[in-house]
Design an enzyme around this catalytic site. Structure first.
Site, PDB file in Angstrom:
ATOM      1  N   ARG A  67      -1.923   2.778   6.145  1.00  0.00           N
ATOM      2  CA  ARG A  67      -1.880   1.087   5.641  1.00  0.00           C
ATOM      3  C   ARG A  67      -3.984   1.041   7.125  1.00  0.00           C
ATOM      4  O   ARG A  67      -3.870   1.676   7.494  1.00  0.00           O
ATOM      5  CB  ARG A  67      -1.312   0.262   6.290  1.00  0.00           C
ATOM      6  N   GLY A  68      -3.689  -0.401   6.533  1.00  0.00           N
ATOM      7  CA  GLY A  68      -5.101  -0.428   6.968  1.00  0.00           C
ATOM      8  C   GLY A  68      -6.259  -0.095   6.145  1.00  0.00           C
ATOM      9  O   GLY A  68      -6.289   0.520   5.663  1.00  0.00           O
ATOM     10  N   ALA A  69      -7.440  -0.642   5.585  1.00  0.00           N
ATOM     11  CA  ALA A  69      -8.416  -0.434   4.761  1.00  0.00           C
ATOM     12  C   ALA A  69      -9.264  -0.072   5.096  1.00  0.00           C
ATOM     13  O   ALA A  69      -9.418   0.937   4.187  1.00  0.00           O
ATOM     14  CB  ALA A  69      -9.735  -2.074   4.859  1.00  0.00           C
ATOM     15  N   ARG A  89      -2.196  -0.391  -4.693  1.00  0.00           N
ATOM     16  CA  ARG A  89      -2.055  -1.928  -3.798  1.00  0.00           C
ATOM     17  C   ARG A  89      -2.938  -2.603  -3.582  1.00  0.00           C
ATOM     18  O   ARG A  89      -4.332  -1.882  -4.056  1.00  0.00           O
ATOM     19  CB  ARG A  89      -2.152  -1.603  -1.847  1.00  0.00           C
ATOM     20  N   GLN A 131       2.155  -5.789  12.776  1.00  0.00           N
ATOM     21  CA  GLN A 131       0.907  -4.344  13.370  1.00  0.00           C
ATOM     22  C   GLN A 131       0.869  -5.229  14.530  1.00  0.00           C
ATOM     23  O   GLN A 131       0.085  -3.746  14.740  1.00  0.00           O
ATOM     24  CB  GLN A 131       0.178  -4.705  11.717  1.00  0.00           C
ATOM     25  N   ASP A 154      -9.983  -6.821   4.668  1.00  0.00           N
ATOM     26  CA  ASP A 154      -9.477  -6.030   3.488  1.00  0.00           C
ATOM     27  C   ASP A 154     -10.718  -5.693   2.649  1.00  0.00           C
ATOM     28  O   ASP A 154     -10.441  -5.329   1.178  1.00  0.00           O
ATOM     29  CB  ASP A 154      -8.109  -5.716   2.960  1.00  0.00           C
ATOM     30  N   ASN A 206      -8.284 -11.328   4.824  1.00  0.00           N
ATOM     31  CA  ASN A 206      -7.838  -9.515   6.028  1.00  0.00           C
ATOM     32  C   ASN A 206      -6.477 -10.443   5.233  1.00  0.00           C
ATOM     33  O   ASN A 206      -5.652 -11.243   5.179  1.00  0.00           O
ATOM     34  CB  ASN A 206      -8.596  -9.845   7.372  1.00  0.00           C
ATOM     35  N   LYS A 207      -5.355  -9.870   6.967  1.00  0.00           N
ATOM     36  CA  LYS A 207      -3.855 -10.271   7.479  1.00  0.00           C
ATOM     37  C   LYS A 207      -3.798 -11.595   6.854  1.00  0.00           C
ATOM     38  O   LYS A 207      -3.712 -12.142   7.832  1.00  0.00           O
ATOM     39  CB  LYS A 207      -3.655  -9.037   7.914  1.00  0.00           C
TER      40      LYS A 207
HETATM   41  O1  MRU Z   1      -1.297  -4.939   4.898  1.00  0.00           O
HETATM   42  P1  MRU Z   1      -2.019  -4.106   6.079  1.00  0.00           P
HETATM   43  O2  MRU Z   1      -1.076  -3.315   6.803  1.00  0.00           O
HETATM   44  O3  MRU Z   1      -2.944  -3.119   5.388  1.00  0.00           O
HETATM   45  O4  MRU Z   1      -3.025  -5.017   6.335  1.00  0.00           O
HETATM   46  C1  MRU Z   1      -4.356  -4.780   7.127  1.00  0.00           C
HETATM   47  C2  MRU Z   1      -4.799  -6.027   7.660  1.00  0.00           C
HETATM   48  O5  MRU Z   1      -4.356  -6.392   7.138  1.00  0.00           O
HETATM   49  C3  MRU Z   1      -6.082  -5.265   8.200  1.00  0.00           C
HETATM   50  O6  MRU Z   1      -6.726  -6.242   9.475  1.00  0.00           O
HETATM   51  C4  MRU Z   1      -7.692  -4.942   7.913  1.00  0.00           C
HETATM   52  O7  MRU Z   1      -6.764  -3.344   6.863  1.00  0.00           O
HETATM   53  C5  MRU Z   1      -8.906  -4.426   8.158  1.00  0.00           C
HETATM   54  S1  MRU Z   1      -8.325  -2.628   9.098  1.00  0.00           S
HETATM   55  C6  MRU Z   1      -9.621  -1.930  10.088  1.00  0.00           C
END
Ligand code: MRU
Length: 358
Positions: free
Chosen positions: A51-53, A94, A201, A242, A252-253
């Site tokens: 996970r994470g963009a 996703r 997270q 994201d 973002n999250k």
């Molecule tokens: O749902 P997730 O855990 O994939 O969400 C991740 C985030 O929101 C991160 O902050 C974002 O992807 C930036 S990662 C460098």
């Protein structure tokens, strides 16, 4: 220097595997899993094992290799048809992180640009491209850290939300790269990590990463961010992204938007740290960014015991959008776009030769 986080990498040649850290088990267990099919990769992305963009972009590229190598097509046209099916399939994993679609598009483009290669050579060419994407991401994260840590002074305290660290990228991170680079430059810094409900997270992953590197980190529940700002404890805020729309509005999250409102109220600078692959220049503003809706069970249960009665109504948007007016600056691999808007972002892209169609 602390060893890099082996978030996701490829092991072996074309018949190899994509190995990734099973992030749902952290911080309790550090376990790696191997993906050998595109279905396994889709599942790993969907359930946040990876996970994470930026890491999702890399996973999409390796997932494409896993799908493409199984193609039985005997000619280029048949192979490209099979490839498109793999790309379309992985695109459904996703919706919000644009890096997923960016990674898939790069794989599609390279396959179509290859002239008259044989099917085996096309498969190898896709693996080479996925490895390039992985490698580029590692280098880009170092650049983000270099540009970002100039914004964080000796002895300062930052707040971050969710996890934008090595675990969210090929390694080293985006927002957390700022802290790692500050530490490597000899600065003493302190970080508050929002817990980041519903899947934590922040407390599970960010606190784990910072602790591993010996960076002083304090976990707070999401609803404490306002209080720590009012107490004057936070000098700067750094978060990942994201998807960033053309005008700088940033998905973002979930909870990032609330942090940005609090930051504005308390006069705390709010920085987004993200590679240019996270910009979606085809989307004019944040209203066009799709927000992933996730399983209500993540709120009722998360990864632990029930904390809400079974059957209760739940709303679980996984992301929110921070308006660009709340953003002090966006740190990219090329530098900082201060007070971002469409003109400044386009100018930044032009100046550094980034195509605005990514
Ligand atoms: O749902 P997730 O855990 O994939 O969400 C991740 C985030 O929101 C991160 O902050 C974002 O992807 C930036 S990662 C460098």
């Amino acid at each position: 220097m602390v060893e890099a986080t082996r978030t996701i990498h490829w092991v072996g040649g074309l018949d190899g595997v994509c190995r990734l850290i099973e992030q749902t088990l952290l911080p309790g267990e550090l376990v790696e899993i191997d993906c050998t099919t595109k279905e396994q990769m889709w599942d790993a992305i969907k359930r946040l094992a990876v996970r994470g963009a930026p890491a999702i972009g890399v996973a999409a590229a390796f997932g494409t290799v896993l799908g493409a190598r199984d193609s039985q097509a005997g000619d280029r046209a048949g192979f490209l048809d099979d490839l498109q099916q793999t790309l379309d399939y992985l695109a459904t994993s996703r919706p919000t992180a644009v890096n997923l679609f960016w990674g898939l598009d790069r794989m599609r483009r390279v396959a179509h640009a290859t002239g008259d290669l044989s099917v085996p050579d096309l498969k190898q060419c896709l693996l080479d491209e996925a490895l390039t994407i992985w490698n580029e991401d590692r280098q880009i994260c170092r650049s983000l850290g270099r540009h970002g840590h100039a914004l964080l002074g000796e002895g300062e305290t930052a707040l971050t939300h969710c996890n934008a660290g090595g675990l969210a990228t090929a390694d080293y991170g985006t927002a957390l790269a700022v802290f790692f680079a500050a530490q490597e430059a000899g600065k003493t810094i302190h970080v508050f990590a929002d817990e980041t409900r519903p899947l934590n997270q922040g407390s599970r992953l960010t606190a784990w990463e910072l602790q591993q590197r010996g960076i002083d980190v304090t976990v707070i529940c999401d609803n404490m961010a306002g209080q720590v700002m009012r107490e004057g404890r936070i000098d700067k805020i750094f978060v990942g992204a994201d998807r960033i729309a053309a005008n700088g509005d940033t998905a973002n999250k979930i909870g990032t938007y609330s942090v940005s409102v609090l930051a504005r109220h308390h006069g705390v600078p709010f920085y987004v740290v993200a590679p240019t692959s996270t910009f979606d220049m085809a989307t004019a503003d944040g209203s066009g960014i799709p927000i992933e809706q996730r399983d209500p069970a993540e709120i009722n249960r998360g990864y632990s015991e029930p904390n809400a009665p079974a059957g209760v109504g739940v709303y679980n948007p996984a992301f929110d959008v921070t308006p660009h007016e709340h953003i002090t600056g966006i740190v990219t691999e090329f530098g900082v776009i201060e007070a971002p808007d469409t003109a400044k972002i386009l100018d930044h892209f032009r100046k550094h030769g980034v195509l605005a169609d990514n």
